[in-house]
Scaffold this motif. Structure first.
Motif, mmCIF file in Angstrom:
data_model
loop_
_atom_site.group_PDB
_atom_site.id
_atom_site.type_symbol
_atom_site.label_atom_id
_atom_site.label_comp_id
_atom_site.label_asym_id
_atom_site.label_seq_id
_atom_site.Cartn_x
_atom_site.Cartn_y
_atom_site.Cartn_z
ATOM 1 N N THR A 1 -9.956 1.248 11.392
ATOM 2 C CA THR A 1 -9.321 -0.037 11.040
ATOM 3 C C THR A 1 -9.894 -1.079 11.836
ATOM 4 O O THR A 1 -10.248 -0.846 12.993
ATOM 5 C CB THR A 1 -7.925 0.088 11.117
ATOM 6 O OG1 THR A 1 -7.438 0.360 12.300
ATOM 7 C CG2 THR A 1 -7.448 1.039 10.048
ATOM 8 N N MET B 1 -5.582 -5.187 6.675
ATOM 9 C CA MET B 1 -4.369 -4.890 6.473
ATOM 10 C C MET B 1 -3.339 -6.249 6.813
ATOM 11 O O MET B 1 -3.308 -6.585 8.032
ATOM 12 C CB MET B 1 -3.922 -3.545 7.097
ATOM 13 C CG MET B 1 -2.717 -2.990 6.412
ATOM 14 S SD MET B 1 -2.295 -1.332 7.377
ATOM 15 C CE MET B 1 -3.626 -0.334 6.797
ATOM 16 N N VAL C 1 0.916 -1.374 0.036
ATOM 17 C CA VAL C 1 -0.020 -0.078 0.107
ATOM 18 C C VAL C 1 0.920 1.160 -0.084
ATOM 19 O O VAL C 1 1.492 1.450 1.065
ATOM 20 C CB VAL C 1 -1.043 0.077 1.304
ATOM 21 C CG1 VAL C 1 -1.614 1.331 1.439
ATOM 22 C CG2 VAL C 1 -1.765 -1.187 1.380
ATOM 23 N N ALA D 1 1.453 -2.717 7.392
ATOM 24 C CA ALA D 1 1.227 -1.864 8.439
ATOM 25 C C ALA D 1 2.556 -1.287 8.751
ATOM 26 O O ALA D 1 2.790 -0.094 8.919
ATOM 27 C CB ALA D 1 0.389 -2.390 9.616
#
Lengths: 119, 119
Positions: free
Chosen positions: A102, A82, A55, A87
């Motif tokens: 989240t 995620m 990402v 992360a």
């Protein structure tokens, strides 16, 4: 043009991002999603990124924008799925995903949305 | 290797197919999905293909196989989101999707799965 499907389930919309979204695909997703929120009166949007190995800051900004737009239309956004290393990379890049809620996975995210819709 | 994310929501699993699945991706999806059904004890699988502009006989067979495997593991499969022209093409090609239940969209498909799980 490639477009990311938006699934309508009950009071919520579900988006699974599996491909790298750039430029037109991202704009298209924002357009379609806001349109669908308006049409369906959805109270929440669940965005799953469990299929993304990476990402970057652009995708993070697109997700942040979607959350802001949805909020204006009275729908909360929850980002789920995620990968742990995603992360780590985001934090190392200084991307904070400010304003985006989240949850660990789709199940927990859906519960979160339901609770928010009740309150 | 590319893999298609499987979302666990309540008693059901959700798969959104957005890319053309071939060979390894398809085998991988079958493996992962049967594994997840066994792990989670899911009662149903919702497969959304609203993002596919084209469904060839190979993909149709993969979906049929997934439905058969899921049934052995006590989970029903519902296929949703087929584009009208995809339906036309499938019928013209002689592909019947025998044994696969279908619904117009994810919302109706989820309702169908819930009703099947109750009975």
């Amino acid at each position: 043009m490639e477009s990311i499907p938006i699934l309508h389930m009950g009071d919520f919309l579900l988006v699974t991002i599996q491909i790298d979204i750039h430029d037109l695909v991202a704009l298209n997703l924002q357009d379609n999603l806001t349109q669908r929120i308006a049409e369906t009166g959805a109270r929440g949007v669940l965005i799953d990124i469990s299929g993304l190995d990476m990402v970057d800051s652009y995708i993070a900004r697109v997700i942040g924008n979607i959350a802001l737009m949805s909020r204006v239309l009275d729908a909360e956004t929850v980002l789920v799925g995620m990968q742990p290393y995603v992360a780590i990379t985001l934090v190392e890049m200084g991307v904070t995903l400010a304003g985006v809620r989240t949850a660990l996975n789709a199940d927990k995210g859906m519960t979160m949305l339901r609770n928010m819709a009740i309150n």
